[in-house]
Design an enzyme around this catalytic site. Structure first.
Site, short mmCIF file in Angstrom:
data_model
loop_
_atom_site.label_atom_id
_atom_site.label_comp_id
_atom_site.label_asym_id
_atom_site.label_seq_id
_atom_site.Cartn_x
_atom_site.Cartn_y
_atom_site.Cartn_z
N ARG A 53 0.84 -1.20 0.00
CA ARG A 53 0.00 0.00 0.00
C ARG A 53 0.88 1.25 0.00
O ARG A 53 0.50 2.29 -0.52
CB ARG A 53 -0.96 0.04 1.20
CG ARG A 53 -1.72 1.38 1.29
CD ARG A 53 -3.08 1.27 1.94
NE ARG A 53 -3.03 0.66 3.25
CZ ARG A 53 -2.66 1.29 4.37
NH1 ARG A 53 -2.31 2.55 4.35
NH2 ARG A 53 -2.64 0.64 5.50
N TYR A 106 -10.74 19.98 -15.09
CA TYR A 106 -11.34 18.65 -15.24
C TYR A 106 -12.55 18.52 -14.30
O TYR A 106 -12.50 18.96 -13.16
CB TYR A 106 -10.27 17.60 -14.94
CG TYR A 106 -10.82 16.21 -14.86
CD1 TYR A 106 -11.22 15.54 -16.01
CD2 TYR A 106 -10.93 15.56 -13.64
CE1 TYR A 106 -11.73 14.25 -15.93
CE2 TYR A 106 -11.43 14.28 -13.55
CZ TYR A 106 -11.84 13.63 -14.71
OH TYR A 106 -12.36 12.36 -14.63
N ASP A 178 -2.23 20.61 -12.93
CA ASP A 178 -2.56 19.39 -13.66
C ASP A 178 -1.91 19.52 -15.04
O ASP A 178 -2.27 20.39 -15.83
CB ASP A 178 -4.09 19.28 -13.76
CG ASP A 178 -4.54 17.96 -14.38
OD1 ASP A 178 -3.82 17.46 -15.26
OD2 ASP A 178 -5.62 17.46 -13.99
N LYS A 203 -4.05 8.76 -19.25
CA LYS A 203 -4.05 9.37 -20.58
C LYS A 203 -2.75 9.01 -21.29
O LYS A 203 -2.52 7.84 -21.56
CB LYS A 203 -4.26 10.89 -20.44
CG LYS A 203 -5.42 11.26 -19.50
CD LYS A 203 -6.80 10.89 -20.02
CE LYS A 203 -7.88 10.83 -18.95
NZ LYS A 203 -8.10 12.04 -18.19
C1 LIG Z 1 -8.81 12.26 -16.81
C2 LIG Z 1 -8.33 13.46 -16.12
C3 LIG Z 1 -8.18 13.51 -14.74
C4 LIG Z 1 -8.62 12.37 -13.85
O1 LIG Z 1 -7.82 11.27 -14.02
P1 LIG Z 1 -8.35 9.77 -13.78
O2 LIG Z 1 -7.14 8.96 -14.08
O3 LIG Z 1 -9.46 9.55 -14.74
O4 LIG Z 1 -8.78 9.69 -12.36
C5 LIG Z 1 -7.63 14.64 -14.17
N1 LIG Z 1 -7.26 15.69 -14.94
C6 LIG Z 1 -7.40 15.70 -16.27
C7 LIG Z 1 -6.99 16.88 -17.05
C8 LIG Z 1 -7.94 14.59 -16.90
O5 LIG Z 1 -8.12 14.60 -18.23
#
Ligand SMILES: *Cc1c(COP(=O)(O)O)cnc(C)c1O
Length: 386
Positions: A53, A106, A178, A203
């Site tokens: 963990r 997001y 982000d 992504k």
């Molecule tokens: C998809 C996404 C997230 C969230 O990520 P997950 O892996 O789906 O939890 C956060 N920020 C952006 C810009 C995203 O496209």
């Protein structure tokens, strides 16, 4: 460090038999020779292989590589991107604090700030963010955090990172960005003074639409703090196999990203000629209002962008969406496949201005086939009765 060096065998040494593919350490626990070693590990779990963990050798390889790509000291993988966003955010906030957050981040990030954190007495101001003053002028005595997403992933608005980061430093405000859209290949916010970078590794880092994961990158002390608070308490740990998938994806990120960009620019060249396109939202499209800033703070752009369609009713958007054969109708992005998500699928509001926007992800397919697919969808759209 050179990118090849990072993606090659950096951080992969020390496994027995010197394997070329990193082993998947599918174990939840690690054992100790004696009391003393056991005690040392328990008292410093951040550094120790004690329990998966907290720390796992397969995950650790990926963490070290992503940290190196972001030119940061350390990184921590999470079970999802949103787990990384919430852990990094909550680790530095308590009730009574105030946050300035970019508008149109997001969806679940926005909900974290507009709903979830409210329950804990944390105030949030949402700002446009295209002018650093949006952050500076909304700072209060209790502001503890600026949350950025540059570009945002719906209308692709940028924030100018350096002046925002400088102001935050001078005022003891943490900055989190982000960086999912640009990936570590095209933008390194830590070089521009930002404290912490988060990614949805689901992504482009994973890159094959087969894994959900996230990562937080920053100074070792900040990562240690996040580990000892949110990470271990909330427990959104990534599994060894998911870590291995990320590593497999990461190996080709420097090949995939320029190709996503090349394909995207080709598709945009085509879209410019389509009369039904009202606006194109892509930071590396020369008509983007922040094109100069995009070139200044990013080395390239990825495959995600939006277009606003000139339409008179929702059926046109529905027909356009349903006619596509290569573009697939799905959420998320960052994999091999081209995707479409019309904003209108997120609500039942009819034809609002926002609902005229569709977001496309340009994958790694032959761009001529993608253009042909789009052409047919526009033709079908033109036949819709108004
Ligand atoms: C998809 C996404 C997230 C969230 O990520 P997950 O892996 O789906 O939890 C956060 N920020 C952006 C810009 C995203 O496209």
């Amino acid at each position: 460090m050179d990118i090849t060096e990072i993606l090659h065998n950096y951080a992969e040494k020390g496994f027995s038999y010197d394997p070329v593919s990193v082993p998947i350490y599918e174990t939840s626990i690690f054992s100790f020779k004696n009391f003393e070693e056991f005690q040392n590990s328990l008292l410093n779990e951040f550094e120790a292989h004690l329990y998966s963990r907290g720390k796992n050798p397969t995950a650790e390889v990926v963490e070290k590589k992503i940290a190196a790509l972001e030119k940061a000291e350390d990184a921590k993988l999470f079970a999802s991107g949103i787990a990384a966003v919430s852990a990094a955010t909550m680790a530095f906030l308590k009730s009574g604090d105030h946050v300035v957050c970019v508008k149109d981040a997001y969806g679940w990030t926005s909900k974290l700030f507009s709903q979830y954190l409210k329950r804990f007495g944390i105030e949030v101001t949402f700002v446009e963010g295209t002018d650093p003053k949006d952050f500076i002028e909304n700072t209060r005595t209790n502001t503890k955090l600026f949350f950025l997403e540059s570009p945002t992933t719906f209308t692709f608005a940028l924030q100018e990172l350096s002046p925002i980061a400088r102001f935050a430093r001078e005022n003891n405000i943490k900055t989190i960005i982000d960086n999912t859209w640009a990936t570590p290949l095209f933008q390194n916010p830590i070089d521009l003074g930002i404290d912490l970078v988060v990614h949805s590794a689901s992504k482009y880092i994973g890159g094959h639409s087969d894994v959900v994961a996230g990562v937080v990158v920053g100074k070792r002390e900040d990562i240690r703090h996040i580990f000892n608070t949110e990470f271990m308490n909330i427990g959104a740990t990534i599994g060894p196999f998911e870590s291995w998938l990320l590593l497999r994806g990461l190996r080709t990120i420097h090949i995939r990203m320029p190709k996503h960009m090349e394909n995207t620019l080709k598709i945009i060249e085509y879209l410019k000629t389509v009369p039904e396109i009202e606006e194109i939202f892509y930071p590396f499209y020369p008509k983007h209002p922040q094109y100069e800033l995009a070139k200044k703070q990013m080395r390239g752009g990825s495959g995600l962008f939006s277009v606003k369609l000139k339409v008179k009713n929702l059926d046109q958007i529905i027909t356009f969406t349903n006619t596509l054969r290569i573009f697939r109708r799905a959420v998320s992005w960052g994999g091999y496949e081209s995707l479409i998500i019309p904003y209108a699928v997120t609500n039942r509001d009819g034809l609002t201005e926002k609902n005229k926007i569709v977001r496309l992800h340009i994958g790694l397919e032959d761009p001529d086939l993608l253009i042909d697919d789009l052409q047919k969808a526009f033709e079908a759209m033109r036949k819709v009765k108004l």
